[in-house]
Structure formats: structure tokens, C-alpha cells
Design an enzyme around this catalytic site. Sequence first.
Site, PDB file in Angstrom:
ATOM      1  N   LEU A   1      92.440  67.832  47.043  1.00  0.00           N
ATOM      2  CA  LEU A   1      92.598  66.815  45.864  1.00  0.00           C
ATOM      3  C   LEU A   1      91.165  66.554  45.519  1.00  0.00           C
ATOM      4  CD1 LEU A   1      94.272  65.091  44.199  1.00  0.00           C
ATOM      5  CD2 LEU A   1      94.259  63.029  45.966  1.00  0.00           C
TER       6      LEU A   1
ATOM      7  N   LEU B   1      96.052  52.161  54.790  1.00  0.00           N
ATOM      8  CA  LEU B   1      95.694  52.028  53.558  1.00  0.00           C
ATOM      9  C   LEU B   1      95.478  50.573  52.968  1.00  0.00           C
ATOM     10  CD1 LEU B   1      96.910  55.093  51.306  1.00  0.00           C
ATOM     11  CD2 LEU B   1      94.756  54.803  52.639  1.00  0.00           C
TER      12      LEU B   1
ATOM     13  N   GLU C   1      86.316  31.321  31.300  1.00  0.00           N
ATOM     14  CA  GLU C   1      85.793  30.355  30.464  1.00  0.00           C
ATOM     15  C   GLU C   1      86.614  29.186  30.499  1.00  0.00           C
ATOM     16  OE1 GLU C   1      85.511  34.203  28.129  1.00  0.00           O
ATOM     17  OE2 GLU C   1      86.664  33.588  29.482  1.00  0.00           O
TER      18      GLU C   1
ATOM     19  N   ARG D   1      87.943  49.280  48.933  1.00  0.00           N
ATOM     20  CA  ARG D   1      89.449  49.346  48.664  1.00  0.00           C
ATOM     21  C   ARG D   1      89.707  47.960  47.965  1.00  0.00           C
ATOM     22  NH1 ARG D   1      92.176  51.163  54.229  1.00  0.00           N
ATOM     23  NH2 ARG D   1      91.753  53.260  54.292  1.00  0.00           N
TER      24      ARG D   1
ATOM     25  N   ARG E   1      91.175  45.623  55.961  1.00  0.00           N
ATOM     26  CA  ARG E   1      91.119  44.876  57.154  1.00  0.00           C
ATOM     27  C   ARG E   1      89.775  44.204  57.292  1.00  0.00           C
ATOM     28  NH1 ARG E   1      94.104  49.286  58.003  1.00  0.00           N
ATOM     29  NH2 ARG E   1      92.973  50.623  59.004  1.00  0.00           N
TER      30      ARG E   1
ATOM     31  N   CYS F   1      90.438  31.816  24.383  1.00  0.00           N
ATOM     32  CA  CYS F   1      89.046  31.215  25.209  1.00  0.00           C
ATOM     33  C   CYS F   1      88.052  30.769  24.105  1.00  0.00           C
ATOM     34  CB  CYS F   1      88.532  32.270  26.045  1.00  0.00           C
ATOM     35  SG  CYS F   1      89.249  32.362  27.534  1.00  0.00           S
TER      36      CYS F   1
END
Length: 378
Positions: free
Chosen positions: A313, A216, A64, A196, A219, A96
Site C-alpha cells: 500500500l 486502530l 472566536e 492517530r 490508547r 464569527c
Amino acid sequence: MTGPQQITPQDERFMALALRLGRRHKGLTGENPSVGCVLVKETPKGCVIVGQGTTARTGRPHAERVALAEAGAKAKGATAYVSLEPCAHTGKSPPCTEGLIKAGVRRVVCAMKDPDPRVSGQGFEQLRKAGIEVSVGLLEDEAKRDLSGFLSRTITKMPWLQAKMAVSPDGFIGRRDEGNVPVTGPEAKKRTYLMRSQADAIMVGVDTILIDDPALTVRLSGLEGSSSIRVVLDSKGRIPLSAHVVQTAFEVPTWIVSSGLISAEKALALEARGCTLLLTDPTAQGRVDLTAALAQLAEQGINRIFCESGAILSRSLLDQGLVDEFILFEGAKPLGEGVSALSPDPHTALLAAGMALESKQHYGKDVISTYRRGIPRF
């Protein structure tokens, strides 16, 4: 939808723009949500956008304030379209609502109420007391999806967790003892980089580091500076000091979530190389307590996690009901043998875990299926 004024297709068009603006800095605004705001003025020749803004990188100024600064005096009498309720409290910056009121905005159309108890309807109340018309609920479902990380952390005290796995058509995620074996093509890889960039943190298990030694990072042209915090689950401190994420921890933040099983010497060595160490109590099996780890990440202001998980995992996260969205990448080239995925049929495994198929898209020769939690946590 609540509010005194009839909603028009024009309102939907400008709110859709506010939502798109909010997505620009997704994953880049710290613990604050990435919000979009559009200021529109009615003129004899039709409606004109006089200001627009997105929550700035690192979280301030808010959307805002950015839009009001662009509009200047033209904000008087305008309608503000905002994807989340304007803040009503004084924190590191003024509320705001105060800015909108001082600017003379005539009307505010908002997608949804802010669940933060410091705001939670108080922003709307302040605006209405100042004589500003307020309508709430336009494109609310879209806003909830865009702000899922912030909503999850605020309401459930847990981050929104998006898991991703790439599998070959014959059900493998890689080959044993061969490091990083590409399963999908370049188009799917670009999609991974984009996901990512939209997360507050990228999470992997230490086995991924030991096998692939990944960077990680993001790119993609234009998004090189959008790499997120890297989180490694490593109960015993097995991560080598030579790992890429450790060697570059001063450039891109690396957090190691461990337990009392890590040695003091290894902990100090990791911290000396720029890593941040977070500790949880180990489970009976000597692993990181995933629920406690995610809760601790939420306490650190992490809204949204992108987990690039292996089979073990992924299964643990699914079994404990910690996955909100699962992205399954399916490559076109069989591997013949290797490390198995969730099961011979990962789709069946995801459905059995309470996930529901939402969409299926083609990226080059690969297929990407998106599953979401059948019963949302909020």
C-alpha cells in the site's frame, strides 16, 4: 504580512498561543478546521488575556465564539489573534465576524486567509468595513502546517495523507505468518497513538486486518475518547466479520472502502454490524482505486488521514503521488528475516518518490524520520 499596523514581538507571542490552542482539537472537529483564538486587552499594567478558545469538538462553536463567551464585556477594545480568517457566512451558526464586531473588538491579527470560497477574504472585508484594524500573515507557515488537512480538502478536494511505516534496522516490517511483531519500542508506540488522535481517519489495507487484527484506536491516558474513524481498503470484501474493527464498529466508526467485487451478502453483513460501506470502481487489477477512494473520503468531510500502511500500500500511494508526509520509524532490534519494507533502503526509496527529509528525532532507542512531499500540492 498585510495590514495597517506594525507587528510586534508581542503579537507573535499571542499568535503562537492561538496556534497552540488550535492544535488541541486537531482531528476532532469534523470537516471544520481546528482554530485557536486569543483575546488580549491592553491595560495600564500591560497586556492581559481576557478570553481564549479552540474550535469545539465536532466543529462548533468556533474558536472566536468560545473566546468571546469567556471574555464577555472585556472583549470591547481588545485585539483578537486568530489562526484562520473568521467565517463571514451564516451556516449552522452565525458568522464569527458578526460576533467580533458586536463585541467591539478593536483589532484582528490573523495568520492566514480562509480558502473556502464562502469566506476567502470576505471575513476581513466585513471587519474592515466595521472599522476594525486587520493584519494578515503572521506565522502563516506554521498555520498552514497545522491546518494542512482542511487546506488540502478545500483547495485540492483531497485529504492530507500522512503515511507511517515501522522498519527494523535490517529492513523488515515484520515476520511472515507471525501476526503483529513489534519493531519499535514503547516511546514510538505512544507517538503512533498521538498521531492517530490527530487524524480524522486511520487508514489500512485489508491485509493488515488479516495479519494483525488491530484495534486502530488511541490508547493514551487522557485521549481514550479521541479515536478516529477507521478506514479499511478492501476491494473484494475479504475482511472477516470477526475482525476487531468490525466487532466494535458501533463503538468506533469503521468504514470499508470496497468495489463492485464485494458480494451483496458480505456488504449487508458488514452494514448490519455497524460498518459504513463506500464503493469505488475497481482498477484493472481488481483493487480499490486509491485516488477515487481518497476523493470520496474528502467528500465525506475527512480532512486528514493517518495511513498505517504495509509495503504494498505504501508503494502504491507513493507511486501515485498521494502521500503528503511519510513518517519512517526505525527500530533498534534486527529481525533477521521477514517481510521487506519499501526497499533494502527505505530512505532512498522515499527520496526517489519525491519526498524530502524534514527532520530526524530519537524516541528511546528508535529513530523517527519525517519526510514531506518535495513539491506541495497547495
